[in-house]
Design a protein around this motif. Structure first.
Motif, mmCIF file in Angstrom:
data_model
loop_
_atom_site.group_PDB
_atom_site.id
_atom_site.type_symbol
_atom_site.label_atom_id
_atom_site.label_comp_id
_atom_site.label_asym_id
_atom_site.label_seq_id
_atom_site.Cartn_x
_atom_site.Cartn_y
_atom_site.Cartn_z
ATOM 1 N N MET A 111 10.768 26.259 95.647
ATOM 2 C CA MET A 111 10.263 26.285 94.274
ATOM 3 C C MET A 111 9.159 25.256 94.089
ATOM 4 O O MET A 111 8.102 25.552 93.506
ATOM 5 C CB MET A 111 11.409 26.017 93.295
ATOM 6 N N ASN A 112 9.386 24.030 94.572
ATOM 7 C CA ASN A 112 8.370 22.988 94.456
ATOM 8 C C ASN A 112 7.123 23.329 95.249
ATOM 9 O O ASN A 112 5.990 23.043 94.825
ATOM 10 C CB ASN A 112 8.932 21.648 94.937
ATOM 11 N N LEU A 113 7.318 23.945 96.409
ATOM 12 C CA LEU A 113 6.185 24.338 97.245
ATOM 13 C C LEU A 113 5.342 25.387 96.547
ATOM 14 O O LEU A 113 4.098 25.325 96.560
ATOM 15 C CB LEU A 113 6.700 24.876 98.586
ATOM 16 N N ASN A 114 5.987 26.338 95.901
ATOM 17 C CA ASN A 114 5.262 27.390 95.179
ATOM 18 C C ASN A 114 4.487 26.817 93.996
ATOM 19 O O ASN A 114 3.326 27.178 93.764
ATOM 20 C CB ASN A 114 6.242 28.457 94.677
ATOM 21 N N VAL A 115 5.136 25.925 93.237
ATOM 22 C CA VAL A 115 4.471 25.310 92.084
ATOM 23 C C VAL A 115 3.289 24.465 92.544
ATOM 24 O O VAL A 115 2.214 24.484 91.931
ATOM 25 C CB VAL A 115 5.457 24.446 91.268
ATOM 26 N N LEU A 116 3.474 23.715 93.631
ATOM 27 C CA LEU A 116 2.391 22.882 94.166
ATOM 28 C C LEU A 116 1.208 23.747 94.586
ATOM 29 O O LEU A 116 0.051 23.424 94.290
ATOM 30 C CB LEU A 116 2.898 22.062 95.359
ATOM 31 N N VAL A 121 -4.350 25.555 93.556
ATOM 32 C CA VAL A 121 -5.287 26.677 93.387
ATOM 33 C C VAL A 121 -5.919 26.625 92.003
ATOM 34 O O VAL A 121 -7.138 26.806 91.848
ATOM 35 C CB VAL A 121 -4.560 28.029 93.594
ATOM 36 N N SER A 122 -5.097 26.347 90.991
ATOM 37 C CA SER A 122 -5.597 26.272 89.619
ATOM 38 C C SER A 122 -6.587 25.123 89.472
ATOM 39 O O SER A 122 -7.612 25.261 88.777
ATOM 40 C CB SER A 122 -4.423 26.082 88.655
ATOM 41 N N THR A 123 -6.305 23.986 90.129
ATOM 42 C CA THR A 123 -7.192 22.819 90.059
ATOM 43 C C THR A 123 -8.536 23.112 90.705
ATOM 44 O O THR A 123 -9.595 22.726 90.189
ATOM 45 C CB THR A 123 -6.535 21.609 90.751
ATOM 46 N N PHE A 129 -14.086 18.438 83.982
ATOM 47 C CA PHE A 129 -13.735 17.173 84.629
ATOM 48 C C PHE A 129 -12.304 16.759 84.298
ATOM 49 O O PHE A 129 -11.525 16.408 85.188
ATOM 50 C CB PHE A 129 -14.707 16.074 84.163
ATOM 51 N N LEU A 130 -11.935 16.827 83.009
ATOM 52 C CA LEU A 130 -10.594 16.424 82.594
ATOM 53 C C LEU A 130 -9.534 17.360 83.172
ATOM 54 O O LEU A 130 -8.445 16.929 83.558
ATOM 55 C CB LEU A 130 -10.504 16.403 81.064
ATOM 56 N N GLU A 131 -9.876 18.653 83.216
ATOM 57 C CA GLU A 131 -8.936 19.619 83.790
ATOM 58 C C GLU A 131 -8.682 19.327 85.262
ATOM 59 O O GLU A 131 -7.558 19.431 85.758
ATOM 60 C CB GLU A 131 -9.485 21.041 83.639
ATOM 61 N N THR A 132 -9.742 18.938 85.972
ATOM 62 C CA THR A 132 -9.621 18.639 87.404
ATOM 63 C C THR A 132 -8.763 17.395 87.617
ATOM 64 O O THR A 132 -7.891 17.376 88.498
ATOM 65 C CB THR A 132 -11.016 18.411 88.016
ATOM 66 N N LEU A 138 -1.231 16.271 88.537
ATOM 67 C CA LEU A 138 -0.068 17.149 88.558
ATOM 68 C C LEU A 138 0.277 17.554 89.999
ATOM 69 O O LEU A 138 1.461 17.618 90.368
ATOM 70 C CB LEU A 138 -0.345 18.397 87.717
ATOM 71 N N SER A 139 -0.749 17.778 90.804
ATOM 72 C CA SER A 139 -0.526 18.150 92.205
ATOM 73 C C SER A 139 0.155 17.018 92.963
ATOM 74 O O SER A 139 1.066 17.248 93.770
ATOM 75 C CB SER A 139 -1.861 18.494 92.877
#
Length: 224
Positions: A111-116, A121-123, A129-132, A138-139
């Motif tokens: 589960m943690n691996l999938n979320v990571l 990918v989202s990052t 800039f703030l999103e990154t 979070l990563s």
């Protein structure tokens, strides 16, 4: 879900078809010795189960299956004490519910691996800039959690295997342990260092650690 159910039904069917009545009865005697209620079937399962060497097990409490490698257990040259020690080791896994703890730990790792993976990918796709920065933070958070879970899994596998060896000594005696020690020594001489792996194939228990534990339990002098 359907594939998993079909696999379990096929596994159970084959186990019942190739049941070894002699060792199944012996497993029942061991359960009584441990004051554990249940029934464990010992099976000469064919074809071989992936990631199952000489023997492996599936079950919890006093109910389950022990799968044994047919040629090894039918070889008359193999000492009976060694065969029974291996069965006692697998029975200990079932009686102590080791499979449940291992599966739970590995589900959390996955589960943690999938979320990571999704967070990374989202990052990478984010343009702001703030999103990154937030994505990177979070990563790192999920990465830390993943590493801790992997560490827990490795420690769990190590503790379970050593406990199963210790219980096998109590159930099958030190004579079987002596033969098993010889088997481990042969593997070590052939260049095998790792006895068991944790999640992602990381080393969890070495052959040297198992040898030391068994030699200590049976007061057998260790080789130089």
């Amino acid at each position: 879900m359907s594939d998993a159910l079909d696999w379990f039904i096929n596994l159970t069917s084959n186990a019942l078809r190739h049941i070894n009545h002699y060792y199944t009865e012996w497993a029942r005697e061991l359960l009584n010795k441990m004051n554990v209620k249940g029934y464990v079937i010992v099976s000469n399962y064919k074809p071989r189960i992936p990631q199952c060497g000489l023997a492996c097990s599936m079950g919890v409490g006093g109910v389950g299956f022990i799968f044994i490698e047919r040629s090894f257990f039918e070889d008359k040259r193999i000492p009976e004490e060694l065969k029974k020690f291996i069965i006692a080791h697998e029975l200990a896994h079932i009686a102590r519910g080791h499979l449940v703890a291992t599966l739970f730990a590995r589900v959390l790792v996955q589960m943690n691996l999938n979320v990571l993976r999704e967070t990374v990918v989202s990052t990478l796709k984010s343009k702001g800039f703030l999103e990154t920065i937030f994505g990177m933070s979070l990563s790192l958070y999920w990465l830390y959690g993943l590493l801790e879970l992997i560490k827990i899994d490795i420690e769990l596998v190590r503790a379970q295997e050593l406990e199963a060896d210790s219980l096998a000594v109590e159930l099958a005696g030190c004579e079987g342990s002596r033969y098993f020690i010889k088997l481990l020594e042969v593997l070590k001489e052939q260049g095998y260092d790792v006895s068991h792996e944790g999640v992602l194939g990381l080393p969890a228990l070495t052959i040297r650690e198992r040898l030391y534990n068994l030699q200590l339990l049976c007061r057998i002098p260790s080789l130089p």
